[in-house]
Enzyme design. Sequence first.
Site, PDB file in Angstrom:
ATOM      1  N   GLY A 106       7.305  19.141  -1.080  1.00 15.98           N
ATOM      2  CA  GLY A 106       7.647  17.782  -1.508  1.00 15.98           C
ATOM      3  C   GLY A 106       8.649  17.136  -0.573  1.00 15.98           C
ATOM      4  N   SER A 121       8.206  14.816   1.628  1.00 12.02           N
ATOM      5  CA  SER A 121       7.872  13.484   2.155  1.00 12.02           C
ATOM      6  C   SER A 121       8.859  12.415   1.718  1.00 12.02           C
ATOM      7  CB  SER A 121       6.450  13.098   1.715  1.00 12.02           C
ATOM      8  OG  SER A 121       6.347  13.076   0.305  1.00 12.02           O
ATOM      9  N   ARG A 122       9.611  12.671   0.644  1.00 14.39           N
ATOM     10  CA  ARG A 122      10.576  11.653   0.187  1.00 14.39           C
ATOM     11  C   ARG A 122      11.619  12.307  -0.728  1.00 14.39           C
ATOM     12  NH1 ARG A 122       5.911   9.766  -3.721  1.00 14.39           N
ATOM     13  NH2 ARG A 122       6.706  10.678  -5.639  1.00 14.39           N
ATOM     14  N   ASN A 177      10.682  22.461  -4.111  1.00 14.92           N
ATOM     15  CA  ASN A 177      11.239  21.189  -4.572  1.00 14.92           C
ATOM     16  C   ASN A 177      10.212  20.277  -5.232  1.00 14.92           C
ATOM     17  OD1 ASN A 177      13.003  18.585  -4.322  1.00 14.92           O
ATOM     18  ND2 ASN A 177      11.155  18.159  -3.129  1.00 14.92           N
ATOM     19  N   SER A 223      15.881  21.458 -13.186  1.00 14.53           N
ATOM     20  CA  SER A 223      16.418  20.171 -13.646  1.00 14.53           C
ATOM     21  C   SER A 223      17.417  20.406 -14.771  1.00 14.53           C
ATOM     22  CB  SER A 223      15.292  19.278 -14.171  1.00 14.53           C
ATOM     23  OG  SER A 223      15.839  18.161 -14.857  1.00 14.53           O
ATOM     24  N   TYR A 241       7.448  18.866 -18.865  1.00 16.71           N
ATOM     25  CA  TYR A 241       8.365  18.941 -17.718  1.00 16.71           C
ATOM     26  C   TYR A 241       9.487  19.940 -18.000  1.00 16.71           C
ATOM     27  CZ  TYR A 241      11.574  17.078 -14.111  1.00 16.71           C
ATOM     28  OH  TYR A 241      12.432  16.924 -13.041  1.00 16.71           O
ATOM     29  N   ALA A 259       9.506  22.455 -20.115  1.00 16.44           N
ATOM     30  CA  ALA A 259       8.978  23.826 -20.130  1.00 16.44           C
ATOM     31  C   ALA A 259       8.802  24.338 -18.701  1.00 16.44           C
ATOM     32  CB  ALA A 259       7.646  23.869 -20.881  1.00 16.44           C
ATOM     33  N   ILE A 295      19.279  11.850 -10.281  1.00 14.13           N
ATOM     34  CA  ILE A 295      19.369  11.599  -8.841  1.00 14.13           C
ATOM     35  C   ILE A 295      18.551  10.345  -8.521  1.00 14.13           C
ATOM     36  CG2 ILE A 295      19.054  12.594  -6.538  1.00 14.13           C
ATOM     37  CD1 ILE A 295      20.930  14.290  -8.345  1.00 14.13           C
TER      38      ILE A 295
HETATM   39  P1  NAD Z   1       9.863  12.372  -5.873  1.00 15.14           P
HETATM   40  O1  NAD Z   1       8.832  11.965  -6.856  1.00 15.14           O
HETATM   41  O2  NAD Z   1      10.615  11.329  -5.137  1.00 15.14           O
HETATM   42  O3  NAD Z   1       9.264  13.415  -4.826  1.00 15.14           O
HETATM   43  C1  NAD Z   1       8.430  14.449  -5.249  1.00 15.14           C
HETATM   44  C2  NAD Z   1       7.818  15.119  -4.040  1.00 15.14           C
HETATM   45  O4  NAD Z   1       6.898  16.116  -4.509  1.00 15.14           O
HETATM   46  C3  NAD Z   1       7.032  14.169  -3.161  1.00 15.14           C
HETATM   47  O5  NAD Z   1       7.204  14.546  -1.819  1.00 15.14           O
HETATM   48  C4  NAD Z   1       5.598  14.436  -3.589  1.00 15.14           C
HETATM   49  O6  NAD Z   1       4.663  14.152  -2.570  1.00 15.14           O
HETATM   50  C5  NAD Z   1       5.643  15.925  -3.872  1.00 15.14           C
HETATM   51  N1  NAD Z   1       4.539  16.361  -4.719  1.00 15.14           N
HETATM   52  C6  NAD Z   1       4.233  15.942  -5.968  1.00 15.14           C
HETATM   53  N2  NAD Z   1       3.113  16.533  -6.401  1.00 15.14           N
HETATM   54  C7  NAD Z   1       2.695  17.364  -5.400  1.00 15.14           C
HETATM   55  C8  NAD Z   1       1.593  18.249  -5.239  1.00 15.14           C
HETATM   56  N3  NAD Z   1       0.652  18.405  -6.186  1.00 15.14           N
HETATM   57  N4  NAD Z   1       1.486  18.929  -4.078  1.00 15.14           N
HETATM   58  C9  NAD Z   1       2.405  18.787  -3.116  1.00 15.14           C
HETATM   59  N5  NAD Z   1       3.467  17.972  -3.201  1.00 15.14           N
HETATM   60  C10 NAD Z   1       3.610  17.266  -4.337  1.00 15.14           C
HETATM   61  O7  NAD Z   1      10.870  13.301  -6.717  1.00 15.14           O
HETATM   62  P2  NAD Z   1      12.402  13.711  -6.475  1.00 15.14           P
HETATM   63  O8  NAD Z   1      13.222  12.900  -7.401  1.00 15.14           O
HETATM   64  O9  NAD Z   1      12.735  13.782  -5.030  1.00 15.14           O
HETATM   65  O10 NAD Z   1      12.349  15.171  -7.122  1.00 15.14           O
HETATM   66  C11 NAD Z   1      12.267  16.354  -6.367  1.00 15.14           C
HETATM   67  C12 NAD Z   1      12.441  17.524  -7.318  1.00 15.14           C
HETATM   68  O11 NAD Z   1      13.683  17.420  -7.998  1.00 15.14           O
HETATM   69  C13 NAD Z   1      11.372  17.588  -8.409  1.00 15.14           C
HETATM   70  O12 NAD Z   1      11.006  18.925  -8.666  1.00 15.14           O
HETATM   71  C14 NAD Z   1      12.069  17.017  -9.609  1.00 15.14           C
HETATM   72  O13 NAD Z   1      11.531  17.485 -10.804  1.00 15.14           O
HETATM   73  C15 NAD Z   1      13.485  17.506  -9.375  1.00 15.14           C
HETATM   74  N6  NAD Z   1      14.504  16.731 -10.082  1.00 15.14           N
HETATM   75  C16 NAD Z   1      14.679  15.397  -9.811  1.00 15.14           C
HETATM   76  C17 NAD Z   1      15.671  14.702 -10.508  1.00 15.14           C
HETATM   77  C18 NAD Z   1      15.924  13.249 -10.274  1.00 15.14           C
HETATM   78  O14 NAD Z   1      16.753  12.687 -11.008  1.00 15.14           O
HETATM   79  N7  NAD Z   1      15.316  12.606  -9.315  1.00 15.14           N
HETATM   80  C19 NAD Z   1      16.458  15.360 -11.448  1.00 15.14           C
HETATM   81  C20 NAD Z   1      16.246  16.716 -11.691  1.00 15.14           C
HETATM   82  C21 NAD Z   1      15.265  17.395 -10.989  1.00 15.14           C
END
Ligand code: NAD
Length: 244
Positions: free
Chosen positions: A10, A12-13, A87, A139, A152, A154, A185
């Site tokens: 993940g 890419s962003r 991630n 998370s 999510y 679970a 975040i």
């Molecule tokens: P985001 O949606 O900005 O990025 C998610 C990344 O996962 C992207 O690069 C996407 O392309 C990739 N992805 C999704 N499905 C995929 C698949 N089937 N195969 C390959 N890649 C896949 O999310 P984020 O906010 O950067 O979150 C990153 C991690 O942190 C996640 O696991 C999320 O659950 C966790 N998280 C985020 C927060 C928050 O507040 N943003 C809080 C707690 C946990």
Amino acid sequence: MSSHTAFVTGASRGIGRACAISLASAGHRVVLAARDLAKLESVAEEIRATGGTAFVSAMDLSSEDSIRAAFKQAASEAGPITILVNNAGITRDGLSMRMKREDWDAVLQTNLTGSFLCIQQVMPAMMKERWGRIVNISSVVGESGNPGQANYVASKAGLIGLTKSLAQELGSRNITVNAITPGFIDTDMTAVLSEEVKQRMLAGIPLKRFGKPEDVAAAVRFLASDDAGYITGSVLRVNGGMYL
Ligand code: NAD
């Protein structure tokens, strides 16, 4: 500091992108994986522009074949992978009463099963090198629970259990396995929340701000370092104090 090959899912962003940039700046070769190659390539270019080494790998966590192919390609291009950051993650929110089976399955498959399959891919090389760092991005809700996110939560609680089991399985091989539980975040994932929800959450955060992807990346970089060599099976909260 020793230099390794790190694989970030993940990337890419959001948080994954920040992790990849941070690990590259620590001197590691970084493999960026996600579904969208064009987006990955632009993050890789950013890393290369600052003197880092980055590779890209198209991977869909919902397909075991795709995971296997991505790791095979990564190892042949970038060498044995000794740092893995699980991630990538998705949400498909809804109350349990009406939750569709496909929304349950998609979230568990991507967040939990996908992470486990990635770990299986890197274990042989880490064992051979007798050095490894696995960091699972869970998370805050994986610890606290959250209504409307049973699937999510679970998956994220499952990641914590997986982390603790693997820490015990792999410790004798000098492989550490840790989880990070980010709070709120500022990324695309949270951008969809209403202003009202955001303000309510902010009120419950002692540090009085939302987290940045870089706040999580700093913790990942530390857990992936030699300095964190005696930390395994731990759950590191990066949440501004919102859940203690
Ligand atoms: P985001 O949606 O900005 O990025 C998610 C990344 O996962 C992207 O690069 C996407 O392309 C990739 N992805 C999704 N499905 C995929 C698949 N089937 N195969 C390959 N890649 C896949 O999310 P984020 O906010 O950067 O979150 C990153 C991690 O942190 C996640 O696991 C999320 O659950 C966790 N998280 C985020 C927060 C928050 O507040 N943003 C809080 C707690 C946990």
